[in-house]
Every structure is written in structure tokens, then in C-alpha cells.
Design a protein around this motif. Structure first.
Motif, mmCIF file in Angstrom:
data_model
loop_
_atom_site.group_PDB
_atom_site.id
_atom_site.type_symbol
_atom_site.label_atom_id
_atom_site.label_comp_id
_atom_site.label_asym_id
_atom_site.label_seq_id
_atom_site.Cartn_x
_atom_site.Cartn_y
_atom_site.Cartn_z
ATOM 1 N N LYS B 414 0.801 -0.885 -0.260
ATOM 2 C CA LYS B 414 0.244 0.065 -0.271
ATOM 3 C C LYS B 414 1.236 1.331 -0.012
ATOM 4 N N ALA B 415 1.565 1.749 0.887
ATOM 5 C CA ALA B 415 2.508 3.116 0.850
ATOM 6 C C ALA B 415 4.184 2.206 1.881
ATOM 7 N N GLU B 457 -2.459 -3.446 3.044
ATOM 8 C CA GLU B 457 -3.469 -3.448 2.540
ATOM 9 C C GLU B 457 -4.222 -3.362 3.375
ATOM 10 N N ASP B 458 -4.009 -3.977 4.900
ATOM 11 C CA ASP B 458 -4.152 -3.418 6.363
ATOM 12 C C ASP B 458 -4.039 -2.609 6.939
ATOM 13 N N ASN B 459 -3.214 -1.579 6.648
ATOM 14 C CA ASN B 459 -2.868 -0.328 7.401
ATOM 15 C C ASN B 459 -3.415 0.628 6.561
ATOM 16 N N CYS B 460 -4.141 1.121 7.723
ATOM 17 C CA CYS B 460 -4.581 2.580 7.870
ATOM 18 C C CYS B 460 -4.021 3.544 7.952
ATOM 19 N N PRO B 554 -12.130 1.886 5.948
ATOM 20 C CA PRO B 554 -11.502 1.310 4.519
ATOM 21 C C PRO B 554 -10.887 -0.255 5.109
ATOM 22 N N ALA B 555 -9.399 -0.104 5.186
ATOM 23 C CA ALA B 555 -8.060 -1.012 5.907
ATOM 24 C C ALA B 555 -8.723 -1.616 7.367
ATOM 25 N N GLY B 556 -9.761 -1.933 7.389
ATOM 26 C CA GLY B 556 -10.221 -2.372 9.019
ATOM 27 C C GLY B 556 -9.338 -1.723 10.004
#
Lengths: 241, 620
Positions: B414-415, B457-460, B554-556
């Protein structure tokens, strides 16, 4: 001597001076809360920020610290400068909502309504360190200091208790821009109220008129540092020849 | 050891050390960096030593405990040199077999080899391991070869040759010219050209001629430990850099300001100073040249802000570590108001390289305005975590995928957050960004001291911004209003957004506060502090809006905005989640029936989600 321009006005100034000093000499007002001419500049409140251009490079600087230089172009009000001042005063207003000085300054800067949630228990202290600087640099006793870090920072005496080295002179109260420190002489006692401690000092009685006129600790301190006999203070200034 | 009294004697001593060593003699190098220490490397090296003693092989096999090799993810690391056989996750129990099989019989032990997580292919040699193959270890490389407690080891690999060269008659001005020509920029965060700094310091008036040299080893960024590993693993290289710097600017006193939390670094530097003094490489009349220089260690008291140069100097002077405005630069008036040159550990360690090989050689690596290499601590959601040294200009993709081995668990990248807490978040769309000072700054992040935290993707992103702002709020010294009060308010707004209390205008207010900090804060901690917020807003504005407008994460990640649910079709009722739930919110739904999750009791800790291997728990 150097030549510089402040808000389009050409000014001449001695080299070691700061922009704030030179502006003030020339009648140009720059707001500030942590500056006092008797103590060293500190640069904490950031209200005195101005825009300077030097050798074609533009930057925002604290005018209380920035030394003047030949050819310097200073603008004391720009959108960027005003944004800093406005936000700083909004932040201080939320921190010390009861301070009349902060309220007034906020009003002058066009801030009428607080946008952040108001804090309690800050006792009007904006942590400008004028009190600690005057205590250290002018009085020379360092009875108070700033403790803790960041948001937990506080102005305090050692262990929030009666400061054994404090002479009760009240310079801290005199210099405090927001009246967070107050003092009052009641009968034979001086009461200094600080944000986190209240201290009482015994006052000396004039042997002639009987008036209580200065804290005993302060007189002892002056006698000691100036090499004067303590008896010189038996009589108050009003009763001296 | 007799003091060396000339550069020629230094070379003679080096030759003598090298001549006593057999380059072909097997040497078992055991990584003793902090990461491997945590894995128990000490037991491993002791086991090797005991086994060698038992077999009477002292004359035939060397064991060397070295500094950090960088591949901390796979520790304890053992490399058998000169054959370069690389073993990972080595335990004390493996020692005897490694000696009998690999050292004595040349057989490779398959189970200790590194297997490429993507291809499964086993790799024998260290330089072929993808983690190392993509690196250019100019500064960090010797860490894997030398025992940091042995000055002889450092001399054997060419140590102090640069000092000898400089003291053989190169003028200080010429040294500065060479550093300027090399394009070396400060590795501690600012990226200021080192040579220009030195020149300004040398030219700054000092009535009594005193000029100070400081090594900033107050590394405090979360997840960053390259300076620590350099100091622990190759302390002499840092001292040599400082010596050359001192000679160039005309300084005679130096300080290493090192974190109190780095005891091994303190120990190794202290020992290195003592050894260098004994060899005549530090102290009075160094190598007979008439040049004097001494170094003292000062331990920091645990304040992040003391990594800022003016705060560090205040701390060194015994004052509260608070920064001051640097309108008068520290090269003119620094420590005790004297001209002072402060560089960070990695910058100093680059100096001997430049002097030894020349600026022309050095500038061959890197980009137009960022020369040489940079050490990054590659951490977070990446397969190969550790310290990597790469040429400036390498792309993020090469670091994360080729060296780092990509994202674990088949998750989507993601980043990446670079530059420490005051750095910024760089999104997937910029994965081909070349990593150098200017490109990182343009992207809204910065080089900083070299932290690189990979996120999937799991990081908000709101949560990430909240974390870093919270960190900086805690580390702000509290002197100036924008930093002390502004960061607190920014954190409050971010708390609100992540807890579902975000409102229209929050993003604008965050941006306005950010501008106030950038323009108005007293020091670099405050002026760069908004970067995590600004960069996440810049690249992930939709994520902020989802939190504010739709009350959705969105990332939960943000607890108040998510619920955990059991997907009935996937749940066989194994009950693993029941055991893991600390709130007793999950109960059995009967034999081979899906479990039941009570939303009232659920504290949203995610334990069920983590423990379920069947994907029967979903976050929504």
C-alpha cells in the motif's frame, strides 16, 4: 550600522539588534507575548514571526531572535505570517480561555470564537518562560523553572513546593504577560500565587513608620549580593532622609 | 602496542598484522548485532569456540564475533569465510555439525541455507542471497568481517589508511575540497552538504581557536537502527571520519553523543577510543604529525529532541535539551558558543571512504545531487527486514521487492513511510520513485535518517498519521506554541476521525495547523512534524473522507468504525477463536456448527481474526 527595510520603510540599525527591536524603535508594531527587553529572547510564542528576504531568499523567522543585516527586507504582515499568528492565538485561547490578555490579542487578530475545545486548569499560563528567565537572568536565583516535556510542560517550583531559594521579589509576577502569577501584600505577609503553588513570605517592618515594606528574604538577598549591612534595611525607603 | 609515530609506521603495522593472517584460513563469523543478540547469538559463538577448543582446531579455524550483518530477519547469522557460505537461524546445537561438515569437509548443510521465499530455491553464498545481492555495502560492508572490539581487524581491512593519507601532507583545505567534490550530504536527516559545513566551520572566527566536532548518535526514529549498528559494528570507521573532519576544520576536541539506550554502542566506542589512543591514532601528536584530537562520549538521557543539533548541544552543555533558533548557525556559534561541526554517525563513516578512494570514485555512485549510498532500516510488512545499504537513486520497488523480498502473506503493497516520524508516506503509485534526497522531498516525504516502514493493505492511513503525530506530540519539547499546542490539537482531530467523530472541515483544519507548524515552529522537529498528516491526506484523501463522511475505516483498523463477523459458511466451529477471545464474546454454536460472536461483548481486539486460519472471520 546597517540599512534594512521594514514594511517598505528604510531603517538604520546597529548590527547586533534584532528585527523586533529595530521595528519597535521605528514605531512598527509586531505582536509578541514572550519577549521582554530585560531578558534574553526566547522565540517560543511565535507571534512575532515576520517574513524576511535576504539575498533573494524568502523565509519566515521569529523577529525577536533574527539579527538585522544589510539589505534585509522585512514584511511584518503577509498572509503566511497572519496565518501563524492567528493559529497561535487560537491555540493559546483554547489553552488559556480565561486570560484577558490572550482574549484581547485574539480579538485584535480577528479571532472571536475558539475553534478548539477549551482547557481547564492552566491558570492563564502560556509557558512563555518570561518568569523563569527574569528569575534567572535578572534576579539571579532560579527559583522557578519549566518542568516536563511537550504538552505536559508546566511552570513550577522544585517539587511544586515552597521554593527555598525564592526571595519573594515578585519579578515573575511583574513580567508575566498573562497575569498567571499574582502577588499581594496582606498585613505582614506577601502571597505569591503561581499556577501550581502559592508561597507566603514574611515582610519586613519599618522600624520608623511601622509599615511592612519588603520581603525579609529579598532584603537579606540584596544585602548579601550588594555587600550592604542588613541593618540598612531597618528603615523603609519612605522614612530615609 | 607502541604508539605509531608516523603514517609510514601505521602502514608497517598494518602489513605486519596482515602478514600474520592467512587469508585462506576458515573463519566462522557470527553476527553479534543487536538483532542477532536477541536471537541468542552469544550462545552460538560460545558453542563454536568450545567445539574448536574440544577438537584442538585453534590454529586452523578462527571464530569472529562481528557487528550487524543487516539481515536481522534471519538471525542468528553465520558466514563461513572466505568461502562465503551463508547460514541463517543458526542455533548453538548446529555448531558442531557446521565445524565437522562445512569447515572440515566442505559440505554444505542444506537446512541452514536461506531459501528464497518466492522460488523456494536454496542459496549457498552470502553475496548471492537476494537481500545482499541488490545492495552496495560501501559503508556497512566491513561490519560482517571485523570484530568491533579489535583495532587490528579494522587495520587489517585498511582502517585508518585515510587518516594516514591526510596526515601525510594533505592540507586541511584540500581535505575539505575533496569532501565538497564528493557531494556528500548529511545522512542524519537534513541532507546539508558536508564539505560546505566543514568549510563554514573552519572559516568561522574563533578568538581562542577552539572548534568542536560532534558525532550525533542520538538516533531515535522508531524502527531505525543503522547508526546503532555502525557504532556497534565498526566504531573505528566513525572515529576515523571524525579525526579527518577535526583535522580539516582545525578542531581538537570531539564528542560522541550517543543514546543511553545503546549500551553496546557505548561499550564498543569506548573501547575503540582507548585502542586508538594506545596506537597513537587519537590524543596528542597523532601519527607524529603534531595534530591533536581527543574524543569523549556523552550519553543522552532519552529525549528524541536531543537528536536536533542545537538541543543536542544544549544537552552536552548540561542544560535542558531544548532547541534554539539557528539564525546564527552552529558552525559559527555551536557548543559553548564555539564553531562546531556536527555530523551524524553514517556521515562520519563515509568520510574515510571518500579520502581513500577519492571524490571521483565516490561520485560514480548515486544521482545528480545525492552521491554515494544510504543505509536504510527496512522494516514493517516486508519479507526481509533488516539494514540495507543501497546506492542513491535505487527505486523503492527494487528495495522493497528485490532486496526486501516483497510483502508477506500475499498481501498488497500500500505505501512506504520513509524519513522517520517526521517523514511522509509514499503510495503504491510512486513505487518506481528513485530514492534520493530531492525525490523523497518532492514526494512529500524525506530521507530523514533512513527509516523505511513498509505497509500493506491492512494499514489504515489515518491510523498511521495518528501514530506518528502521537509520537511527535510526546517528544515535542514544548518550547514553542505551534509544536506543543498544535500537535496536541492535530492528534485530537485525528483521534476524532478514527473514532467516528470526524466532521466536515477537519481536513482543512489539519492542513491549516500543518502550515502553521511548517512555517512557524521553532525547530525541525516541529516544522517537519506535519509530514505524516500532509502526505497521507495528499495520497489517501479518500480514506480520510471514508472515515469522516461514511464513518468507515476501509482498511479495517479503526476500532470504533469496524465490526468483526463470523462467515457462517466458512466456520466449522473448531473453537480456536473461542479460546483466543479475551472478552468471552465468542461461544460455541454446537458441534460442527459455526461459532456465535456477541457484538455487545466484542472489544474488537482482532484476536479471532488473527487466529482463524480458514478466513471465517471478516472485518467490516
Amino acid at each position: 550600522m546597517v540599512k534594512l527595510t521594514i514594511d517598505g520603510r528604510e531603517c538604520r540599525a546597529e548590527e547586533e539588534k534584532t528585527i523586533l527591536e529595530v521595528a519597535s524603535e521605528n514605531g512598527i508594531h509586531i505582536p509578541t507575548l514572550c519577549y521582554h527587553e530585560e531578558v534574553s529572547p526566547y522565540g517560543a510564542c511565535r507571534l512575532c514571526m515576520v517574513e524576511v528576504t535576504r539575498k533573494g531568499r524568502k523565509r519566515l523567522v521569529a523577529s525577536c531572535l533574527y539579527p538585522v543585516a544589510e539589505g534585509l527586507v522585512v514584511r511584518t504582515e503577509t498572509p503566511e505570517v497572519n496565518n501563524i499568528r492567528r493559529t497561535v492565538i487560537e491555540l493559546l485561547l483554547a489553552r488559556c480561555p480565561d486570560s484577558e490578555v490572550v482574549q484581547e490579542m485574539a480579538h485584535d487578530l480577528g479571532v472571536d470564537k475558539p475553534i478548539f475545545s477549551l482547557e481547564e486548569d492552566n491558570h492563564k499560563c502560556i509557558l512563555c518562560a518570561l518568569c523563569t528567565r527574569v528569575c534567572q537572568e535578572v534576579v539571579g536565583v532560579s527559583a522557578i523553572t519549566l518542568v516536563n516535556r511537550g504538552v505536559d510542560r508546566q511552570m513550577a517550583t522544585p517539587f511544586y513546593d515552597f521554593s527555598e531559594v525564592c526571595i519573594g521579589c515578585g519579578s515573575c509576577s511583574f513580567v508575566c504577560p498573562t497575569r498567571a502569577i499574582s502577588f499581594e501584600d496582606v498585613g505582614d505577609t506577601r502571597v505569591i500565587t503561581m499556577p501550581h503553588v502559592t508561597m507566603e513570605f514574611k515582610l519586613k517592618k519599618c522600624s520608623k513608620c511601622g509599615k511592612y515594606w519588603a520581603p525579609e528574604r529579598q532584603l537579606e538577598y540584596i544585602a548579601k549580593t550588594a555587600g550592604i549591612a542588613p541593618e540598612a534595611f531597618d528603615i523603609c525607603p519612605d522614612c530615609r532622609d | 602496542m607502541e604508539r605509531l609515530s608516523s603514517p609510514a609506521e601505521l602502514e608497517k603495522a598494518r602489513k605486519s598484522i596482515v602478514s600474520k593472517r592467512d587469508a585462506k584460513k576458515p573463519c566462522i563469523t557470527v553476527c553479534s548485532g543487536t538483532g542477532c543478540h536477541a536471537f541468542g547469538c552469544e550462545k552460538v559463538s560460545t558453542a563454536f569456540q568450545n567445539e574448536i577448543k574440544r577438537l584442538g582446531l585453534e590454529e586452523k579455524v578462527d571464530v569472529r564475533t562481528t557487528g550487524c550483518h543487516g539481515f536481522c530477519e534471519r538471525g542468528p547469522l553465520v558466514v563461513i569465510r572466505p568461502r562465503d557460505i551463508f547460514y541463517q537461524r543458526v542455533s548453538a546445537d548446529d555448531a558442531a555439525e557446521i565445524i565437522s561438515e562445512t569447515v572440515l569437509k566442505n559440505n554444505v548443510i542444506d537446512r541452514l541455507l536461506y531459501a528464497d521465499p518466492n522460488t523456494g530455491k536454496k542459496i549457498v553464498h552470502e553475496h548471492e542471497v537476494p537481500f545482499y545481492a541488490g545492495q552496495k555495502r560501501l559503508v556497512f560492508g566491513n561490519n560482517g568481517y571485523i570484530d568491533p572490539s579489535s583495532i587490528e581487524d579494522y587495520l587489517a581491512v585498511g582502517g585508518y589508511a585515510a587518516l594516514g593519507k591526510v596526515l601525510s601532507g594533505i592540507k586541511p583545505e584540500a581535505v575539505i575540497e575533496e569532501i565538497k567534490k564528493s557531494g556528500l550530504r548529511g545522512r542524519g536527516g537534513g541532507g546539508f552538504p558536508t564539505g560546505i559545513k566543514w568549510e563554514s566551520c573552519r572559516n568561522a572566527p574563533s578568538p581562542d581557536g577552539v572548534r568542536y566536532i560532534i558525532c550525533n548518535a542520538d538516533e531515535g526514529d522508531p524502527g531505525a537502527y543503522m547508526d546503532r549498528s555502525l557504532l556497534e559494528g565498526n566504531p573505528h570507521s566513525v572515529l576515523e571520519g571524525m579525526l579527518i573532519g577535526a583535522y580539516a576544520i582545525g578542531g581538537h576536541e570531539g564528542y560522541v553523543y550517543v543514546r543511553h539506550e545503546y549500551p553496546l554502542a557505548v561499550k564498543n566506542v569506548r573501547l575503540a577510543i582507548k585502542q586508538a589512543e594506545e596506537y597513537g591514532l587519537l590524543g596528542k601528536n597523532i601519527l607524529g604529525s603534531g595534530f591533536d584530537f581527543s574524543i569523549r562520549i556523552n550519553r543522552g538521557g532519552g529525549a528524541f529532541i536531543c537528536g536536533e543539533s542545537s538541543a543536542l548541544m544544549a544537552s552536552l552543555e548540561g542544560k535542558v535539551g531544548e532547541p534554539r533558533a539557528k539564525y546564527i548557525h552552529t558552525v559559527e556559534k555551536g557548543l559553548w558558543e564555539k564553531p562546531t561541526t556536527l555530523n551524524n554517525v553514517e556521515t562520519w563513516a563515509n568520510v574515510p571512504l571518500i579520502i581513500n578512494h577519492g571524490a571521483d570514485w565516490y561520485t560514480k555512485t548515486g544521482t545528480a545531487n545525492s552521491k554515494g549510498t544510504k543505509i536504510f532500516s527496512l522494516v514493517g510488512k516486508v519479507n526481509n527486514t533488516g539494514l540495507v545499504e543501497v546506492p542513491m537513486g535505487i527505486t523503492l520497488k527494487e528495495i522493497i521487492y528485490d532486496i526486501g523480498g516483497g510483502i508477506p502473506g500475499g498481501k498488497k503493497f500500500k505505501a512506504v513511510q520513509t524519513g522517520g516520524p517526521s517523514g511522509g508516506v509514499i503510495p503504491d503509485s510512486l513505487i518506481n520513485l528513485p530514492v534520493d534526497f530531492d525525490e523523497l522531498t518532492k514526494s512529500g516525504s524525506m530521507m530523514g535518517s533512513g527509516g523505511m516502514i513498509v505497509m500493506d493493505e491492512d494499514n489504515c492511513m489515518v491510523d498511521i498519521a495518528k501514530y506518528f503525530i502521537g509520537f511527535l506530540e510526546g517528544e515535542s519539547c514544548g518550547k514553542c506554541v505551534p509544536c506543543r499546542e498544535g500537535l496536541k490539537r492535530m492528534r485530537e482531530i485525528l483521534d476524532g476521525i478514527s473514532e467516528g467523530r470526524g466532521k466536515e472541515g477537519d481536513i482543512d483544519l489539519l492542513e491549516r495547523l500543518s502550515t502553521t507548524l511548517t512555517d512557524g515552529a521553532l525547530c525541525a522537529l516541529g516544522s517537519t512534524a506535519p509530514n505524516p498528516v500532509l502526505s497521507t491526506i495528499r495520497y489517501f484523501r479518500d480514506e480520510y473522507e471514508a472515515h469522516i463522511k461514511e464513518k468507515r475505516c476501509p482498511a479495517g483498523v479503526c476500532k470504533e468504525l469496524i465490526t468483526y463477523q463470523i462467515i457462517k459458511e466458512k466456520c466449522p466451529g473448531c473453537g480456536l477463536c473461542i479460546k483466543s477471545c479475551p472478552a468471552e464474546a465468542i461461544t460455541s454454536g454446537g458441534k460442527k456448527q459455526p461459532v456465535i460472536l456477541d457484538q455487545e461483548k466484542c472489544i474488537k481486539c482482532g484476536a479471532c481474526y488473527d487466529v482463524c486460519k480458514l478466513g471465517a472471520v471478516k472485518v467490516s
